[in-house]
Design a protein around this motif. Structure first.
Motif, PDB file in Angstrom:
ATOM      1  N   ARG A 290       0.819  -1.207   0.000  1.00 20.04           N
ATOM      2  CA  ARG A 290       0.000   0.000   0.000  1.00 20.04           C
ATOM      3  C   ARG A 290       0.855   1.260   0.000  1.00 20.04           C
ATOM      4  NH1 ARG A 290      -4.890  -1.206   4.376  1.00 20.04           N
ATOM      5  NH2 ARG A 290      -5.772  -3.038   3.288  1.00 20.04           N
ATOM      6  N   ARG A 291       2.148   1.099   0.143  1.00 20.13           N
ATOM      7  CA  ARG A 291       3.048   2.261   0.203  1.00 20.13           C
ATOM      8  C   ARG A 291       3.149   2.890  -1.180  1.00 20.13           C
ATOM      9  NH1 ARG A 291       8.226  -0.522   2.552  1.00 20.13           N
ATOM     10  NH2 ARG A 291       9.152   1.456   1.852  1.00 20.13           N
ATOM     11  N   GLN A 292       2.829   4.171  -1.263  1.00 19.83           N
ATOM     12  CA  GLN A 292       2.825   4.860  -2.545  1.00 19.83           C
ATOM     13  C   GLN A 292       4.208   4.887  -3.184  1.00 19.83           C
ATOM     14  OE1 GLN A 292       0.143   5.935  -4.343  1.00 19.83           O
ATOM     15  NE2 GLN A 292      -0.966   4.824  -2.725  1.00 19.83           N
ATOM     16  N   SER A 293       5.252   5.020  -2.356  1.00 23.62           N
ATOM     17  CA  SER A 293       6.614   5.065  -2.904  1.00 23.62           C
ATOM     18  C   SER A 293       6.972   3.746  -3.572  1.00 23.62           C
ATOM     19  CB  SER A 293       7.614   5.381  -1.789  1.00 23.62           C
ATOM     20  OG  SER A 293       7.567   4.393  -0.764  1.00 23.62           O
ATOM     21  N   VAL A 294       6.547   2.634  -2.972  1.00 24.97           N
ATOM     22  CA  VAL A 294       6.817   1.313  -3.553  1.00 24.97           C
ATOM     23  C   VAL A 294       6.020   1.123  -4.836  1.00 24.97           C
ATOM     24  CG1 VAL A 294       6.570  -1.180  -3.207  1.00 24.97           C
ATOM     25  CG2 VAL A 294       7.436   0.264  -1.349  1.00 24.97           C
ATOM     26  N   LYS A 295       4.747   1.481  -4.816  1.00 27.03           N
ATOM     27  CA  LYS A 295       3.893   1.331  -5.991  1.00 27.03           C
ATOM     28  C   LYS A 295       4.400   2.179  -7.154  1.00 27.03           C
ATOM     29  CE  LYS A 295      -0.600   1.298  -5.042  1.00 27.03           C
ATOM     30  NZ  LYS A 295      -1.876   1.673  -4.382  1.00 27.03           N
ATOM     31  N   LYS A 296       4.836   3.403  -6.858  1.00 31.74           N
ATOM     32  CA  LYS A 296       5.357   4.287  -7.905  1.00 31.74           C
ATOM     33  C   LYS A 296       6.631   3.711  -8.515  1.00 31.74           C
ATOM     34  CE  LYS A 296       6.792   9.074  -8.736  1.00 31.74           C
ATOM     35  NZ  LYS A 296       7.001  10.418  -8.117  1.00 31.74           N
ATOM     36  N   LEU A 297       7.514   3.188  -7.652  1.00 26.38           N
ATOM     37  CA  LEU A 297       8.761   2.618  -8.147  1.00 26.38           C
ATOM     38  C   LEU A 297       8.490   1.384  -9.006  1.00 26.38           C
ATOM     39  CD1 LEU A 297      11.825   2.509  -8.291  1.00 26.38           C
ATOM     40  CD2 LEU A 297      11.830   1.354  -6.052  1.00 26.38           C
ATOM     41  N   ARG A 298       7.533   0.577  -8.606  1.00 27.60           N
ATOM     42  CA  ARG A 298       7.216  -0.620  -9.391  1.00 27.60           C
ATOM     43  C   ARG A 298       6.709  -0.253 -10.780  1.00 27.60           C
ATOM     44  NH1 ARG A 298       4.274  -4.386  -4.691  1.00 27.60           N
ATOM     45  NH2 ARG A 298       6.229  -5.020  -3.664  1.00 27.60           N
ATOM     46  N   ILE A 299       5.868   0.764 -10.859  1.00 25.25           N
ATOM     47  CA  ILE A 299       5.375   1.205 -12.162  1.00 25.25           C
ATOM     48  C   ILE A 299       6.538   1.665 -13.031  1.00 25.25           C
ATOM     49  CG2 ILE A 299       4.044   2.994 -13.343  1.00 25.25           C
ATOM     50  CD1 ILE A 299       2.022   2.819 -11.047  1.00 25.25           C
ATOM     51  N   LYS A 300       7.450   2.425 -12.434  1.00 20.60           N
ATOM     52  CA  LYS A 300       8.604   2.917 -13.200  1.00 20.60           C
ATOM     53  C   LYS A 300       9.493   1.762 -13.652  1.00 20.60           C
ATOM     54  CE  LYS A 300      11.813   5.507 -11.205  1.00 20.60           C
ATOM     55  NZ  LYS A 300      12.594   6.672 -10.723  1.00 20.60           N
ATOM     56  N   GLN A 301       9.694   0.766 -12.790  1.00 18.07           N
ATOM     57  CA  GLN A 301      10.526  -0.370 -13.161  1.00 18.07           C
ATOM     58  C   GLN A 301       9.889  -1.192 -14.285  1.00 18.07           C
ATOM     59  OE1 GLN A 301      13.638   0.087 -12.321  1.00 18.07           O
ATOM     60  NE2 GLN A 301      13.979  -1.766 -11.103  1.00 18.07           N
ATOM     61  N   MET A 302       8.576  -1.324 -14.262  1.00 14.05           N
ATOM     62  CA  MET A 302       7.914  -2.034 -15.360  1.00 14.05           C
ATOM     63  C   MET A 302       8.060  -1.257 -16.672  1.00 14.05           C
ATOM     64  SD  MET A 302       4.490  -3.858 -13.811  1.00 14.05           S
ATOM     65  CE  MET A 302       3.871  -2.488 -12.825  1.00 14.05           C
ATOM     66  N   LYS A 303       7.966   0.063 -16.597  1.00  9.84           N
ATOM     67  CA  LYS A 303       8.172   0.871 -17.799  1.00  9.84           C
ATOM     68  C   LYS A 303       9.616   0.757 -18.282  1.00  9.84           C
ATOM     69  CE  LYS A 303       4.574   4.358 -16.975  1.00  9.84           C
ATOM     70  NZ  LYS A 303       4.309   5.799 -16.747  1.00  9.84           N
ATOM     71  N   ASN A 304      10.560   0.748 -17.351  1.00  7.74           N
ATOM     72  CA  ASN A 304      11.957   0.552 -17.733  1.00  7.74           C
ATOM     73  C   ASN A 304      12.137  -0.781 -18.460  1.00  7.74           C
ATOM     74  OD1 ASN A 304      12.856   2.972 -16.596  1.00  7.74           O
ATOM     75  ND2 ASN A 304      13.334   2.032 -14.623  1.00  7.74           N
ATOM     76  N   ALA A 305      11.476  -1.825 -17.931  1.00  7.62           N
ATOM     77  CA  ALA A 305      11.569  -3.150 -18.552  1.00  7.62           C
ATOM     78  C   ALA A 305      11.005  -3.123 -19.969  1.00  7.62           C
ATOM     79  CB  ALA A 305      10.821  -4.171 -17.700  1.00  7.62           C
ATOM     80  N   MET A 306       9.884  -2.459 -20.150  1.00  9.76           N
ATOM     81  CA  MET A 306       9.306  -2.349 -21.492  1.00  9.76           C
ATOM     82  C   MET A 306      10.245  -1.624 -22.441  1.00  9.76           C
ATOM     83  SD  MET A 306       5.294  -1.465 -20.792  1.00  9.76           S
ATOM     84  CE  MET A 306       4.142  -2.706 -20.160  1.00  9.76           C
TER      85      MET A 306
END
Length: 630
Positions: free
Chosen positions: A414-430
């Motif tokens: 539920r931590r916004q910082s973790v959720k934001k980082l995960r979205i960015k990492q998935m975009k990096n992977a793409m």
């Protein structure tokens, strides 16, 4: 010699061959007492027992032509002594049994596929690897979930209903996990058997264990009946292939051949699917496969063949250049190297740069960050460890090492910082996937962050764990839109998908190499062990648009370090400037235009764990005061 005699003397191909009311049967047996059991399809009643004779035998192959067979109402089994034997080369199993239900040998009476189908103007798309976007899926799992919105969920028809969606997200080539007939549940007559997965033979499992993936010996000539919505599985499969071809899309099938499969049988199996079903390619899995022979097969010269490695120098020799490069290397090297770079491991930069540009000589390279095995894209940034407890193997199955990182918290957060980082990492992977210069492939649902709850080996999960939840497409719309952005960007720039490996040389004498690397200072890449950032420039003069004009210059600034770093962009030819296209940190747009610094180098501060992409654009001339723009 009559036509009937001529047919009877030709045991190959080994499938049943129907000509009107005559059928030629071939059967391999090492017993003298064997033959054919003919049944009525509707009632299951035995109509006739037809023994093979010594005259029918050549070696261990028995071959006999039987008259007066109604291919629409008759089915058959073979027998040896007092044992019934299904035809392992059957083209269709018409008796419908629901997926996952236990079957007996009596349920495997074979029918006859006449091959009657109106292909119309169908033709093979033969998409070059430079233009390919691959999408691996499980036929049942792709649309079985109620959220899929299709009429025939979990079937070949369900895939056909999703073709508009697949085309919208840029897919050109579908790869199907095993879609030939296999026993997802062991036959009633079998008490125990070893369960085979791509990771090896697992410990003995009791009857009833579900093999959802299907990596076991199968009935290789028949489409899987339980994957069809209608009774006629061959027709439904052909309709899928025809519909894909109408949209200039391809279908590649996975075939798993364990070591006990006769190697001489493999080529005829592939030939059959090309001729009878117009299949575009095969991903070959298994043990001791005759890869060089298959790669050199003249009939398969236009058919994509994927395998972990091809020795093209031995297959083609030095001089021969294939008319249609159809071989494609498909292995996990790219998978692990890119995952480790993405999560910030050191000493990875050299390998990453090589893999991003590598295209094998006279072949393609299929690269992927996710696949049917291992963690999904969303789980790759949410779990440090596999979570396969539900499989019933005490979490011992599946790969222990996934090169994944949970971004600070294991599982759902539920931590916004973790959720934001995960979205960015998935975009990096793409970005890593679609900005590399070979043929990208993803697993179903990764374009909208589908999760398997940390399960990296759902080989036995015919449920919501392995089924694609289409509600995630709306829930994670940001990811889906970013995927579409990247696909469109890749298609717009031919320099991102050349047909051969870039050479890092200025062989056009235009002042720029086709590919170059940069660090804090232009033309000076930093490749030390601890370095996790680099600038990649692609010169558009080495690639042409359809109109014949040059592509633009591209600059990919990558920083997988947890601290920001400056990267320099080289000067462009006169009349051009760099403009930001998109960033995994800031999104789309040009809010981060560059400014020239005093040292005449153009630099940009790249945020931690982010990728920023720039394109060259013309410099607009300033209007003189008092003039009117035309």
């Amino acid at each position: 010699m009559t036509e009937n005699d001529n047919l009877q003397m030709k045991p190959y191909p080994m499938n049943d061959r129907a000509e009107g009311e005559r059928v030629c049967f071939s059967f391999v047996s090492r017993t003298a007492s064997c033959g054919i059991m003919l049944y009525d399809r509707g009632t299951g009643r035995l109509l006739k027992k037809i023994p093979f004779t010594e005259k029918d035998r050549t070696g261990y192959v028995y071959c006999r032509t039987v008259e007066n067979i109604d291919v629409k109402t008759n089915t058959y089994l073979f027998y040896e002594e007092d044992r019934l034997v299904p035809d392992e080369r059957a083209k269709v199993f018409p008796q419908r049994t629901g997926y996952g239900r236990e079957r007996s040998i009596a349920d495997l009476k074979a029918g006859f596929d006449t091959g009657e189908f109106d292909w119309g103007e169908d033709c093979f798309p033969r998409i070059p690897y430079s233009q390919m976007i691959g999408y691996c899926l499980h036929v049942r799992g792709f649309t079985r979930h109620a959220s899929s919105g299709v009429r025939d969920r979990g079937t070949f028809s369900g895939i056909r209903e999703k073709i508009p969606y697949l085309k919208e997200i840029g897919v050109t080539t579908l790869e199907l996990q095993p879609a030939y007939e296999f026993m997802e549940v062991p036959l009633k007559e079998e008490q125990r058997l070893p369960l085979m997965t791509p990771f090896g033979i697992m410990e003995e499992t009791s009857a009833g264990r579900l093999n959802y993936w299907g990596y076991k010996r199968g009935y290789y000539y028949a489409p899987k009946a339980a994957y069809a919505a209608a009774e006629d599985a061959p027709r439904e499969f052909r309709e899928l292939v025809r519909a894909l071809h109408e949209e200039r899309m391809e279908l590649v099938m996975q075939f798993y051949f364990p070591g006990d499969v006769n190697q001489n049988e493999i080529a005829p199996i592939l030939h059959y699917w090309v001729k009878a079903y117009h299949v575009d390619g095969f991903h070959l899995l298994g043990e001791n496969l005759p890869i060089d022979l298959l790669a050199s097969d003249d009939l398969l010269a236009d058919t994509k063949l994927w395998y972990c490695h091809f020795d093209t120098a031995r297959i083609y020799g030095k001089a021969e250049q294939p008319l249609y490069p159809h071989l494609g290397e498909y292995n996990d090297t790219w998978y692990y190297e890119m995952r480790k770079f993405l999560k910030g491991d050191g000493n990875m930069l050299g390998s990453v740069l090589y893999h991003m540009r590598h295209i094998p000589e006279k072949a393609g390279d299929i690269h992927y960050l996710t696949n049917y095995f291992g963690l999904t894209l969303a789980d790759m940034v949410s779990y440090d460890y596999k979570h396969n407890e539900i499989n019933g193997e005490e979490n011992r199955d599946g790969n222990d090492y996934n090169a994944s990182w949970n971004c600070g918290e294991e599982g759902t957060s539920r931590r916004q910082s973790v959720k934001k980082l995960r979205i960015k990492q998935m975009k990096n992977a793409m970005c890593l996937l679609l900005l590399s210069q070979s043929a990208p492939l993803i697993f179903m649902g990764d374009e909208f962050a589908n999760s398997q709850k940390g399960n990296n080996n759902p080989y036995c999960q015919d449920n919501a764990v392995a089924w694609l939840d289409w509600k995630d497409a709306k829930k994670n719309a940001e990811m889906l839109e970013f995927w579409k952005l990247l696909i469109a960007f890749r298609h717009r720039h031919p320099i991102l998908h050349p047909d051969r490996e870039l050479r890092l040389m200025d062989y056009l004498a235009c002042g720029y190499p086709d590919l170059s690397y940069h660090g804090k200072y232009a033309w000076q890449p930093q490749t030390e062990n601890g370095c996790r950032h680099v600038g990649i420039m692609l010169c558009g003069k080495y690639a042409k648009f359809g109109s014949g004009s040059d592509d633009t210059f591209l600059y990919i600034a990558m920083n997988m370090h947890w601290e920001s770093h400056k990267l320099a962009l080289p000067r462009l030819p006169k009349g051009m400037k760099w403009e930001a296209a998109f960033s995994t940190e800031n999104g789309i747009g040009t809010k981060t235009d560059l400014r020239e610094e005093e040292n005449s180098e153009w630099q940009r501060n790249i945020a931690p764990r982010s990728i920023q992409v720039y394109v060259s654009v013309p410099v607009k001339e300033k209007k003189a005061r008092g003039t009117v723009e035309k």
